[in-house]
Design an enzyme around this catalytic site. Structure first.
Site, short mmCIF file in Angstrom:
data_model
loop_
_atom_site.label_atom_id
_atom_site.label_comp_id
_atom_site.label_asym_id
_atom_site.label_seq_id
_atom_site.Cartn_x
_atom_site.Cartn_y
_atom_site.Cartn_z
CG ASP A 1 30.00 37.66 41.13
OD1 ASP A 1 29.77 38.14 41.98
OD2 ASP A 1 29.09 36.47 40.91
CD GLU B 1 25.24 31.59 41.40
OE1 GLU B 1 24.29 32.27 42.34
OE2 GLU B 1 25.77 32.33 40.66
CE LYS C 1 28.13 28.10 50.19
NZ LYS C 1 26.42 28.53 50.52
CE LYS D 1 32.31 37.35 46.27
NZ LYS D 1 30.85 38.24 45.51
CG HIS E 1 32.50 32.59 46.64
ND1 HIS E 1 32.57 33.39 48.23
CD2 HIS E 1 31.54 33.33 46.13
CE1 HIS E 1 31.41 34.22 48.87
NE2 HIS E 1 31.07 34.34 47.02
NE ARG F 1 22.81 57.95 49.54
CZ ARG F 1 22.99 58.71 50.09
NH1 ARG F 1 24.90 58.42 49.78
NH2 ARG F 1 22.75 59.96 49.68
CG ASP G 1 34.89 33.60 50.94
OD1 ASP G 1 33.41 32.60 50.37
OD2 ASP G 1 35.54 32.99 49.31
CG HIS G 2 28.46 33.51 51.59
ND1 HIS G 2 29.13 34.22 49.97
CD2 HIS G 2 27.23 32.77 51.02
CE1 HIS G 2 27.90 34.16 48.91
NE2 HIS G 2 27.38 32.73 49.55
#
Ligand code: BG6
Length: 525
Positions: free
Chosen positions: A269, A250, A216, A182, A274, A76, A211-212
């Site tokens: 989340d 985390e 990995k 995601k 994941h 935007r 899905d990151h």
């Protein structure tokens, strides 16, 4: 991960382009992707500057991007092309995973374009079609488009439809693919509705649900570890394995993402995406090949075999928590409710622990415990396979009364590697046992290869390999696993939040979840 066609001559490999049937990025013989343009919706967002642009840069340094390439950023913010070009260079300089090269920055600058506009506005897509025409001519991108939707998920359906209306998804001798960031849906119903919507205009082979975690190296290595070695598969079942523990912890809080996180919570989340991906790769049967469908079929079977939660099992096998004030790495931190854009009486969970059962022949009776949360004592993602103890204690007339079980830990991050714990004799004249580790560290064998985790996924999409992406039925089956818990928690908000201090391993209930089964979390002290 599709089958390789012809082994490429390593001397020229980097100058060839990959056909849609060619293979993985990190292979020595991986080839440049064919001509294409990437259109990034959400070009001014964090994901673009921290992950997508640096990943494209790394692909360029690995000679995996085609020279006929262009980036079109859409957002935007009303800026012109030149300002955007400067921003691309600045973001690459700031967020690249390695040293940047001035010539390569120029290469990116001259193939970066920008369109300002509202994604709901039809005129934007007409402008995009016109711009892509120009770009195709200027850079030889041949009408092959990778649309990357890094916007708020609520726009996914609309953007897809508008792209189709503007003729930007039709594939006539060209390819047109869409990557969906995601989350794909907010719950089971919305994921189904979104699948229905996007499939109205796209074939499943054009849809890339990302899905990151699958980008990995260590996650991909689960497949290599299990299926490229002969010694693990024979013991990879209920006869030898007692249970599996998955931890994705985390130390960070929700940072600036309070608005999103309030709507999401830890369960949405992290789990249907994941963590369930980690579970499917750990639990699936060997696929008959590494073709996308062969792998996805096996993953989907695991998702379908996860026992459904009932009100009774939610009470005993699902735990939620929210952090209060506490201390992380010696630093005092505030409670979740004090984070920006979080309600002062928020009932959003920042921690979740579940015990799952996989009802199939291989895993019957082997619990899969998982836990994930914000503001836990350390940052760690790992899968711990706990083996059954030896059947009896043969060391008669010694002080050894019981044996510890063997433990295999697949460390996803940080300190990537694999370790196996077993018992050894402690040197000395009496028989004593002590646990020792056989330890493999990626860093020691392969050095560190700085990456964002998105390189492989972007490259795979460019070459048409969907193995590391999620198929529609997998996304829906994943939501189906957590939906009863989402419903139950929504119907009854937790009365005891906040219920764990920041810097601890979640609420007391999380310990009880395993204690009830006479087990304990590893390293949870
Ligand atoms: C994201 C979640 O998908 O994954 C974040 O939305 C989380 O809340 C992140 O922090 C974790 O990813 P990683 O790669 O840092 O383990």
């Amino acid at each position: 991960m599709t089958k390789r066609s012809e082994p490429a001559d390593p001397c020229f490999a980097s100058e060839n382009t990959a056909s849609p049937a060619s293979s993985a990025s990190s292979d020595v013989s991986a080839q440049r992707a064919g001509p294409c343009a990437i259109i990034i919706f959400g070009a001014n967002g964090d994901l673009t500057k921290r992950k997508l642009l640096p990943a494209l840069y790394n692909l360029a340094t690995e000679k995996l991007l085609p020279s006929e390439f262009a980036i079109i950023g859409i957002s935007r913010t009303a800026i012109n092309r030149e300002v955007y070009q400067n921003k691309v260079v600045q973001d690459l300089t700031e967020f690249s995973t390695g040293k940047v090269d001035a010539r390569l920055l120029d290469w990116f600058r001259e193939r970066s374009y920008y369109l300002a506009g509202d994604v709901q506005n039809t005129a934007l897509y007409q402008q995009l079609a016109t711009l892509l025409n120009t770009v195709d001519k200027a850079h030889g991108t041949a009408g092959n488009y990778l649309h990357y939707l890094a916007t708020a998920p609520g726009h996914f359906g609309d953007i897809t439809q508008q792209l189709a209306n503007a003729g930007l998804t039709q594939e006539n001798a060209k390819w047109r693919r869409v990557i969906y960031e995601k989350p794909f849906g907010h719950d089971l119903d919305s994921a189904r509705a979104l699948n229905r919507d996007v499939k109205k205009v796209l074939g499943e082979n054009q849809i890339y649900r990302i899905d990151h975690y699958l980008g990995k190296e260590t996650v991909q290595n689960i497949l290599a570890f299990r299926f490229a070695n002969g010694i693990f598969e024979p013991v990879w079942n209920r006869q030898y394995i007692d249970h599996v523990q998955i931890t994705v912890a985390e130390t960070l809080g929700v940072e600036q993402r309070g608005e999103y996180y309030e709507q999401s919570g830890a369960l949405r989340d992290m789990v249907p995406n994941h963590i369930l991906q980690l579970i499917t790769l750990t639990a699936m049967e060997p696929p008959i090949s590494f073709e996308p469908d062969a792998v996805h079929n096996e993953q989907a079977k695991i998702l379908q075999a996860i026992q459904s939660f009932t009100p009774e099992t939610i009470a005993t096998r699902a735990v939620r928590g929210q952090y209060g004030k506490g201390c992380i790495e010696g630093r005092a931190v505030d409670d979740y409710r004090a984070e920006p854009k979080v309600a002062s009486k928020s009932s959003t969970e920042t921690f979740v622990a579940l015990s799952l059962s996989i009802d199939d022949w291989r895993w019957a009776g082997v619990p899969f415990y998982l836990r994930t949360g914000k503001r836990l004592p350390k940052r760690v993602s790992e899968i711990a396979i706990q083996f059954k103890c030896a059947p009896f204690v043969p060391f008669r007339k010694t002080q050894i009364a019981s044996l510890r079980s063997n433990e295999l830990v697949l460390r996803i991050q940080p300190d990537e590697g694999i370790s196996l714990r077993f018992e050894a004799k402690v040197p000395g004249s009496i028989m004593r046992l002590g646990p020792v580790n056989m330890d493999f560290k990626y860093q020691d064998y392969f050095g560190s290869t700085p990456s964002t985790g998105y390189e492989r996924l972007l490259y795979d999409c460019m070459i048409g390999d969907a193995t590391l992406f999620q198929r529609a039925d997998m996304v829906e089956a994943s939501w189906a696993v957590v939906q009863p818990v989402l419903d139950a928690w929504k119907a009854q908000s937790a009365g005891d939040f906040p219920n764990y201090p920041a810097g601890t391993w979640g609420p007391e209930e999380a310990q009880k979840l395993l204690a009830r089964d006479h087990r304990a979390w590893r390293d949870s002290a």
